[in-house]
Design a protein around this motif. Structure first.
Motif, PDB file in Angstrom:
ATOM      1  N   PRO A  93       0.809  -1.226   0.000  1.00  0.00           N
ATOM      2  CA  PRO A  93       0.000   0.000   0.000  1.00  0.00           C
ATOM      3  C   PRO A  93       0.841   1.275   0.000  1.00  0.00           C
ATOM      4  O   PRO A  93       0.481   2.262  -0.652  1.00  0.00           O
ATOM      5  N   LEU A  94       1.956   1.256   0.725  1.00  0.00           N
ATOM      6  CA  LEU A  94       2.820   2.435   0.751  1.00  0.00           C
ATOM      7  C   LEU A  94       3.452   2.680  -0.614  1.00  0.00           C
ATOM      8  O   LEU A  94       3.590   3.835  -1.045  1.00  0.00           O
ATOM      9  N   ASP A  95       3.827   1.614  -1.314  1.00  0.00           N
ATOM     10  CA  ASP A  95       4.428   1.775  -2.632  1.00  0.00           C
ATOM     11  C   ASP A  95       3.467   2.459  -3.599  1.00  0.00           C
ATOM     12  O   ASP A  95       3.848   3.375  -4.335  1.00  0.00           O
ATOM     13  N   SER A  96       2.205   2.013  -3.599  1.00  0.00           N
ATOM     14  CA  SER A  96       1.221   2.626  -4.505  1.00  0.00           C
ATOM     15  C   SER A  96       0.934   4.065  -4.091  1.00  0.00           C
ATOM     16  O   SER A  96       0.728   4.934  -4.950  1.00  0.00           O
ATOM     17  N   LEU A  97       0.923   4.341  -2.794  1.00  0.00           N
ATOM     18  CA  LEU A  97       0.684   5.705  -2.320  1.00  0.00           C
ATOM     19  C   LEU A  97       1.794   6.647  -2.760  1.00  0.00           C
ATOM     20  O   LEU A  97       1.528   7.712  -3.330  1.00  0.00           O
ATOM     21  N   ILE A  98       3.039   6.270  -2.515  1.00  0.00           N
ATOM     22  CA  ILE A  98       4.166   7.138  -2.869  1.00  0.00           C
ATOM     23  C   ILE A  98       4.287   7.260  -4.386  1.00  0.00           C
ATOM     24  O   ILE A  98       4.663   8.330  -4.898  1.00  0.00           O
ATOM     25  N   ALA A  99       3.971   6.198  -5.110  1.00  0.00           N
ATOM     26  CA  ALA A  99       4.021   6.279  -6.573  1.00  0.00           C
ATOM     27  C   ALA A  99       3.044   7.333  -7.087  1.00  0.00           C
ATOM     28  O   ALA A  99       3.371   8.126  -7.980  1.00  0.00           O
ATOM     29  N   GLY A 100       1.822   7.363  -6.528  1.00  0.00           N
ATOM     30  CA  GLY A 100       0.861   8.375  -6.954  1.00  0.00           C
ATOM     31  C   GLY A 100       1.281   9.777  -6.557  1.00  0.00           C
ATOM     32  O   GLY A 100       1.103  10.731  -7.318  1.00  0.00           O
ATOM     33  N   MET A 101       1.846   9.925  -5.366  1.00  0.00           N
ATOM     34  CA  MET A 101       2.275  11.246  -4.917  1.00  0.00           C
ATOM     35  C   MET A 101       3.453  11.752  -5.742  1.00  0.00           C
ATOM     36  O   MET A 101       3.523  12.940  -6.088  1.00  0.00           O
ATOM     37  N   ARG A 102       4.374  10.876  -6.069  1.00  0.00           N
ATOM     38  CA  ARG A 102       5.511  11.303  -6.895  1.00  0.00           C
ATOM     39  C   ARG A 102       5.085  11.564  -8.337  1.00  0.00           C
ATOM     40  O   ARG A 102       5.679  12.408  -9.017  1.00  0.00           O
ATOM     41  N   LEU A 103       4.054  10.856  -8.805  1.00  0.00           N
ATOM     42  CA  LEU A 103       3.537  11.135 -10.145  1.00  0.00           C
ATOM     43  C   LEU A 103       2.970  12.547 -10.212  1.00  0.00           C
ATOM     44  O   LEU A 103       3.139  13.246 -11.220  1.00  0.00           O
ATOM     45  N   ALA A 104       2.295  12.986  -9.146  1.00  0.00           N
ATOM     46  CA  ALA A 104       1.753  14.342  -9.129  1.00  0.00           C
ATOM     47  C   ALA A 104       2.846  15.396  -9.117  1.00  0.00           C
ATOM     48  O   ALA A 104       2.602  16.550  -9.503  1.00  0.00           O
ATOM     49  N   ARG A 105       4.057  15.032  -8.690  1.00  0.00           N
ATOM     50  CA  ARG A 105       5.154  15.987  -8.586  1.00  0.00           C
ATOM     51  C   ARG A 105       6.149  15.895  -9.732  1.00  0.00           C
ATOM     52  O   ARG A 105       6.997  16.787  -9.866  1.00  0.00           O
ATOM     53  N   ALA A 106       6.105  14.835 -10.530  1.00  0.00           N
ATOM     54  CA  ALA A 106       7.136  14.605 -11.552  1.00  0.00           C
ATOM     55  C   ALA A 106       7.197  15.759 -12.539  1.00  0.00           C
ATOM     56  O   ALA A 106       8.277  16.306 -12.831  1.00  0.00           O
ATOM     57  N   HIS A 107       6.048  16.158 -13.092  1.00  0.00           N
ATOM     58  CA  HIS A 107       6.047  17.242 -14.075  1.00  0.00           C
ATOM     59  C   HIS A 107       6.436  18.567 -13.431  1.00  0.00           C
ATOM     60  O   HIS A 107       7.126  19.392 -14.051  1.00  0.00           O
ATOM     61  N   LYS A 108       6.022  18.804 -12.178  1.00  0.00           N
ATOM     62  CA  LYS A 108       6.356  20.055 -11.511  1.00  0.00           C
ATOM     63  C   LYS A 108       7.860  20.153 -11.251  1.00  0.00           C
ATOM     64  O   LYS A 108       8.442  21.242 -11.354  1.00  0.00           O
ATOM     65  N   ASP A 109       8.495  19.026 -10.911  1.00  0.00           N
ATOM     66  CA  ASP A 109       9.946  19.039 -10.707  1.00  0.00           C
ATOM     67  C   ASP A 109      10.688  19.369 -11.999  1.00  0.00           C
ATOM     68  O   ASP A 109      11.656  20.144 -11.999  1.00  0.00           O
ATOM     69  N   MET A 110      10.246  18.775 -13.107  1.00  0.00           N
ATOM     70  CA  MET A 110      10.870  19.091 -14.398  1.00  0.00           C
ATOM     71  C   MET A 110      10.631  20.543 -14.778  1.00  0.00           C
ATOM     72  O   MET A 110      11.513  21.208 -15.336  1.00  0.00           O
ATOM     73  N   LEU A 111       9.422  21.063 -14.480  1.00  0.00           N
ATOM     74  CA  LEU A 111       9.110  22.451 -14.785  1.00  0.00           C
ATOM     75  C   LEU A 111      10.000  23.389 -13.981  1.00  0.00           C
ATOM     76  O   LEU A 111      10.467  24.420 -14.486  1.00  0.00           O
ATOM     77  N   LEU A 112      10.264  23.049 -12.730  1.00  0.00           N
ATOM     78  CA  LEU A 112      11.132  23.866 -11.882  1.00  0.00           C
ATOM     79  C   LEU A 112      12.527  23.978 -12.478  1.00  0.00           C
ATOM     80  O   LEU A 112      13.086  25.089 -12.593  1.00  0.00           O
ATOM     81  N   LEU A 113      13.110  22.863 -12.889  1.00  0.00           N
ATOM     82  CA  LEU A 113      14.462  22.893 -13.451  1.00  0.00           C
ATOM     83  C   LEU A 113      14.480  23.567 -14.824  1.00  0.00           C
ATOM     84  O   LEU A 113      15.479  24.188 -15.202  1.00  0.00           O
ATOM     85  N   ARG A 114      13.396  23.460 -15.576  1.00  0.00           N
ATOM     86  CA  ARG A 114      13.320  24.148 -16.865  1.00  0.00           C
ATOM     87  C   ARG A 114      13.294  25.667 -16.654  1.00  0.00           C
ATOM     88  O   ARG A 114      13.973  26.422 -17.370  1.00  0.00           O
ATOM     89  N   PHE A 115      12.527  26.126 -15.681  1.00  0.00           N
ATOM     90  CA  PHE A 115      12.464  27.564 -15.403  1.00  0.00           C
ATOM     91  C   PHE A 115      13.803  28.084 -14.900  1.00  0.00           C
ATOM     92  O   PHE A 115      14.186  29.219 -15.211  1.00  0.00           O
ATOM     93  N   VAL A 116      14.517  27.285 -14.119  1.00  0.00           N
ATOM     94  CA  VAL A 116      15.829  27.709 -13.625  1.00  0.00           C
ATOM     95  C   VAL A 116      16.778  27.958 -14.789  1.00  0.00           C
ATOM     96  O   VAL A 116      17.498  28.974 -14.824  1.00  0.00           O
ATOM     97  N   GLN A 117      16.796  27.064 -15.754  1.00  0.00           N
ATOM     98  CA  GLN A 117      17.673  27.240 -16.912  1.00  0.00           C
ATOM     99  C   GLN A 117      17.307  28.502 -17.689  1.00  0.00           C
ATOM    100  O   GLN A 117      18.183  29.270 -18.106  1.00  0.00           O
ATOM    101  N   ARG A 118      16.027  28.737 -17.878  1.00  0.00           N
ATOM    102  CA  ARG A 118      15.608  29.915 -18.640  1.00  0.00           C
ATOM    103  C   ARG A 118      15.937  31.209 -17.909  1.00  0.00           C
ATOM    104  O   ARG A 118      16.316  32.202 -18.536  1.00  0.00           O
ATOM    105  N   LEU A 119      15.801  31.209 -16.592  1.00  0.00           N
ATOM    106  CA  LEU A 119      16.129  32.415 -15.833  1.00  0.00           C
ATOM    107  C   LEU A 119      17.625  32.697 -15.862  1.00  0.00           C
ATOM    108  O   LEU A 119      18.046  33.871 -15.902  1.00  0.00           O
ATOM    109  N   PHE A 120      18.449  31.656 -15.843  1.00  0.00           N
ATOM    110  CA  PHE A 120      19.894  31.866 -15.961  1.00  0.00           C
ATOM    111  C   PHE A 120      20.222  32.506 -17.313  1.00  0.00           C
ATOM    112  O   PHE A 120      21.053  33.428 -17.394  1.00  0.00           O
TER     113      PHE A 120
END
Length: 622
Positions: free
Chosen positions: A461-488
């Protein structure tokens, strides 16, 4: 007919609480949540802000204090022992992982045919990791995850700091976040306008009244250049820059540096990270209003701009629709869970178990009361000789009783035992609802685990829970690093000159105990069987918790000592340059071996043998 409507929305799981859904009004209690009922707060955000405050009260053991507003002083007697906070901290540590790594695909491929592409990926990866170290990225992530897990949403803000020459990262409470979502679009779409707003209390010492501050990021069409100025009221504002008028030509607006005007009058701009020109840019406005000036039907998106006082940045630029020269809003909303279709907000990890926490607090309160009677038992005395005498129960106490007198005690320990067992059952029920097994909470005795396989099954149950929570954050993490590059690049940092932004990932480490010996055996077997590459093997070991800081350097160090593989490479290619590159060394200048240097032939001996030595006889006598 007095029919009551049932509200089902992203926060309807709180409808069971009278303080949140008042039976008479059907809305959050105004005395308990005055911030949510401020005049500038949109009606659609009242339930959201009230839910944030109620969840924060559970996290800080203040739910009883909040309930006192409606239920009276008796509500303050409820015991709260930090169970919701423990669940939040556990989930935050799991979703964060033991460590976080920034990786750029292709940076670890040392044997790729396109060396330029691999070098570019490695360069971007190195620069992003340097920024993460300078900006304390893990700490900022921990701040945001604490909000996201407990409240359901987290907010990042990125901005360019000219003094530190890097993008800065800040975390905001989601109660300050007011996006303007499209009415006919998907709620998951990125909003075109975002407000960060909060009230500033009155400060009598500085003669400041209660105010409202609002920071707005808005995507809009590129307009002519503006500069800081002053209006007729003496306020600092931005005004368009005009050309000097002459006798033949009138004054016209000045177009920003690098902008182009097309035939229709539209202004376009070529951003360094785009392939084609764009007609849109991001504008920043930072303004403050006195709450007394907000009259009529206004909200955070329709505040009167003629009453605003605009702030200025460190360079003296007035923040009144300041052009940031970027084509994105540097605000990233991180939901705790994957939002439902056409929704924007996440859900707190405490949402579905909140009633279990209420029952647990009630049981703890009853246990505290029962323990008082168990520790100091109730005693009944009959047959006393002097009815006027006062008796006190204590060690060494003597009681004078009559002929048929006796002492009777009331044992409440069985009730206390039942209450404690009921508390354990409620704690297990809450853990099951949140999908946190006992082993993840640290409440399971390790000696009771029959095998590692059974332990792995219990973590399902914990594996499925963390998998869903990390799925909700995966695109946001990539977006954060993309914005950092553009701001530099937009900030024209010298280290980023000529660098092309590349997709980068934020890899979160393992959250469950890992058997490093077993993983090492698997990786070694697979690598020796030639079913995985060395790069993949190193990445697997790093994700399992092995102390590998830089995968590329680790590969180079391994190859520098792989002399047997270098010999096989030399036999296969016959190219010393490739072998030297594999070992990380310099190839010799002479690629061919020197000719052999034979000794000279002695005089008088034509067969080449030294003097005094003859050939062996092959037959007959000399």
């Amino acid at each position: 007919m007095g029919l009551k409507s049932v509200v089902i929305d992203a926060w309807s799981w709180l409808n069971y609480k009278p303080i949140y859904s008042d039976p008479s009004l059907g809305m959050p209690n105004r005395r308990a949540f005055p911030e949510a009922h401020a005049s500038w707060v949109p009606a659609a955000d009242e339930r959201r802000l009230s839910a944030y405050k109620l969840l924060a009260a559970y996290d800080n053991n203040q739910a009883a204090e909040l309930a006192e507003i409606r239920d009276g002083a008796s509500a303050r007697e409820r015991r709260e022992f930090g169970d919701p906070s423990m669940f939040i901290e556990t989930l935050v540590s799991h979703v964060m992982g033991r460590e976080q790594h920034i990786t750029v695909p292709g940076a670890e491929q040392t044997d790729t045919a396109d060396e330029t592409e691999a070098a570019a990926a490695d360069r971007v990866q190195e620069l992003l990791r340097e920024w993460a170290d300078d900006e304390l990225l893990p700490m900022r992530m921990l701040q945001c995850e604490r909000k996201a897990v407990g409240l359901g949403d987290g907010v990042y803000l990125l901005y360019w700091d000219p003094d530190k020459q890097r993008p800065r990262l800040r975390t905001y409470d989601p109660g300050f976040y007011f996006p303007v979502l499209p009415e006919d679009g998907d709620g998951a779409d990125f909003p075109g306008r975002v407000h960060l707003a909060w009230e500033l209390p009155e400060d009598p010492k500085r003669d400041l009244k209660a105010r409202l501050r609002r920071i707005t990021y808005e995507m809009d069409w590129i307009r002519p250049a503006t500069a800081s100025g002053v209006d007729q009221q003496g306020r600092a504002v931005r005004a368009p820059v005009m050309t000097e008028a002459t006798d033949d030509t009138p004054s016209t607006p000045v177009v920003g540096a690098g902008d182009q005007v097309d035939a229709q009058g539209g202004i376009s701009r070529q951003y360094a990270w785009n392939d084609r020109p764009s007609y849109r840019t991001c504008y920043l406005t930072d303004a403050t209003w006195e709450l007394g000036d907000l009259k009529g039907a206004v909200d955070v998106d329709s505040l009167p701009m003629d009453r605003a006082v605009f702030a200025s940045n460190g360079a003296g630029e007035v923040l009144d629709h300041l052009d940031l020269y970027i084509d994105f809003i540097p605000v990233i909303h991180t939901p705790n869970t994957v939002p439902p279709a056409e929704e924007h907000w996440g859900q707190s990890s405490l949402a579905k178990a909140l009633q279990a926490f209420d029952e647990l607090a009630s049981t703890d309160t009853d246990s505290a009361r029962a323990s008082a009677t168990t520790g100091l038992p109730m005693v009944g005395i009959s047959g006393v000789t002097d009815g006027r005498q006062q008796y006190a129960v204590g060690p060494g106490a003597m009681f004078k009783l009559g002929e048929n007198g006796k002492l009777t005690t009331v044992d409440t320990s069985p009730a206390l035992r039942e209450l404690r067992e009921h508390g354990h059952d409620l704690a297990d029920r809450a853990a099951n609802v949140v999908r946190l097994p006992a082993v993840s909470l640290g409440t399971m005795d390790p000696s009771k685990v029959p095998s590692g396989y059974a332990l792995q099954l219990s973590l399902g149950p914990l594996d499925s829970l963390i998998a869903g929570m990390r799925l909700a954050r995966a695109h946001k993490d990539m977006l954060l690093l993309r914005f950092v590059q553009r701001l530099f690049i937009a900030g024209q940092h010298p280290d980023w000159a000529g660098v092309t932004p590349l997709p980068a990932k934020l890899v979160r480490g393992p959250y469950t105990p890992t058997d490093k010996a077993a993983i090492l055996e698997q990786v070694t077997t697979a690598y020796q069987a030639k079913v995985i590459s060395l790069e993949t093997a190193i990445r697997m070991l790093a994700e399992a918790g092995w102390p590998i800081e830089d995968a590329e350097k680790e590969i180079e160090q391994i190859q520098a000592r792989s002399f047997e593989q270098a010999r096989l490479l030399a036999d296969a290619l016959g190219n010393p340059d490739e072998v030297a590159k594999f070992l990380g060394r310099q190839a010799p200048e002479t690629p061919q071996a020197p000719p052999p240097n034979l000794p000279a032939v002695p005089a008088g001996n034509s067969d080449g043998n030294p003097v005094g030595q003859g050939r062996q006889a092959t037959g007959g006598n000399e």
